[in-house]
Design a protein around this motif. Structure first.
Motif, mmCIF file in Angstrom:
data_model
loop_
_atom_site.group_PDB
_atom_site.id
_atom_site.type_symbol
_atom_site.label_atom_id
_atom_site.label_comp_id
_atom_site.label_asym_id
_atom_site.label_seq_id
_atom_site.Cartn_x
_atom_site.Cartn_y
_atom_site.Cartn_z
ATOM 1 N N GLU A 50 -27.492 -85.822 45.418
ATOM 2 C CA GLU A 50 -27.525 -84.772 46.416
ATOM 3 C C GLU A 50 -26.980 -83.510 45.767
ATOM 4 O OE1 GLU A 50 -25.026 -86.200 49.525
ATOM 5 O OE2 GLU A 50 -23.224 -86.221 48.298
ATOM 6 N N PRO A 85 -31.708 -85.146 60.106
ATOM 7 C CA PRO A 85 -31.472 -84.427 58.848
ATOM 8 C C PRO A 85 -32.541 -83.369 58.609
ATOM 9 C CG PRO A 85 -32.333 -86.626 58.428
ATOM 10 C CD PRO A 85 -32.011 -86.567 59.891
ATOM 11 N N GLY A 131 -32.497 -82.551 53.386
ATOM 12 C CA GLY A 131 -31.859 -83.810 53.736
ATOM 13 C C GLY A 131 -30.465 -83.691 54.302
ATOM 14 N N TYR A 160 -27.391 -83.595 56.672
ATOM 15 C CA TYR A 160 -27.076 -84.068 58.014
ATOM 16 C C TYR A 160 -26.132 -83.101 58.735
ATOM 17 C CZ TYR A 160 -29.256 -88.687 58.227
ATOM 18 O OH TYR A 160 -30.157 -89.704 58.312
#
Length: 238
Positions: free
Chosen positions: A89, A174, A179, A181
């Motif tokens: 990420e 999300p 992506g 959240y």
């Protein structure tokens, strides 16, 4: 099987100090075109990764935010070098810890919630117990003190998720582009039993990567071996 979270045991009076960061890392995202948020997580880290084969190594040396297209380009460059099961990420940190430390410390060191270190002899004892998923990685931490301990970083794969019942019912899905959240860690955590790995005794959560989780096998081994430095809090499972 019972599960627990790990925290630093502050009652023991260990006054050690650590100033560190990983040698390399992915940039954060600068104003995602989907959610309009600039963000970087950084709790996921893979200290076993060696980025020296990457020609553009300087792109991974300075923490910063980049447009999502540049983040994705750099992510694909490092993906083949990641350990099996790794998730990345924005802000994912790579390579050994570098920095300075000054003791004393316990056998296990959890000075930061998302980072777990162990003295080499402590990790050797735990691995001899047959515990699963204990991968110690060398650090580049320096200390001026005599007879300073050798501290290894535990590489913790992100698996397992919190149960939806402990998350806000009105939470948004999300971001479809990056992506993200954007959820806050709930005070009363509930582990989703359907996502728990059966092959690991120590791991970090996939959706809340600052949370390190261990099995009762890990707890029992630490207590039996007298390995101090951390406390264990039961984690509910549903």
């Amino acid at each position: 099987m019972d599960y627990f979270t790990l925290d630093e045991d502050k009652s023991l009076g260990y006054l050690g100090d650590i100033g560190c960061t990983h040698k390399w890392g992915l940039p954060g995202i600068l104003r995602c075109p989907g959610c309009k948020v600039s963000w970087s997580a950084g709790a996921k880290s893979y200290p076993s990764v060696d980025l020296t084969p990457v020609a553009t190594l300087a792109d991974f040396e300075e923490p910063r935010a980049e447009p999502i297209e540049e983040y994705e380009r750099l992510r694909e460059l490092v993906r083949p070098l990641l350990p099996p099961g790794a998730l990345v990420e924005p802000g994912t940190e790579l390579g050994p810890l570098v920095g300075k430390f000054q003791g004393p410390f316990g056998a296990l060191v959890a000075r930061f919630p998302w980072l777990l270190l162990a003295r080499r002899e402590a990790l050797d004892k735990l691995q001899a117990e047959g515990l699963r998923g204990l991968k110690g990685c060398c650090t580049e931490l320096r200390s001026r003190q005599r007879n300073s301990p050798v501290l290894l970083e535990l590489e913790l794969l992100p698996v397992g998720r919190l149960h939806p019942d402990c998350l806000p019912p009105d939470r948004k899905p999300p971001c479809p582009r990056c992506g993200r959240y954007g959820l806050t860690l709930p005070n009363d955590m509930l582990l989703d039993a359907s996502t728990i790995p059966s092959h690991l005794d120590l791991f970090r959560l996939e959706d809340f990567s600052t949370v390190i989780v261990c099995t009762d096998r890990f707890v029992e081994a630490c207590l039996r071996l007298g390995l101090d430095g951390v406390t264990f809090q039961p984690l509910r499972v549903a």
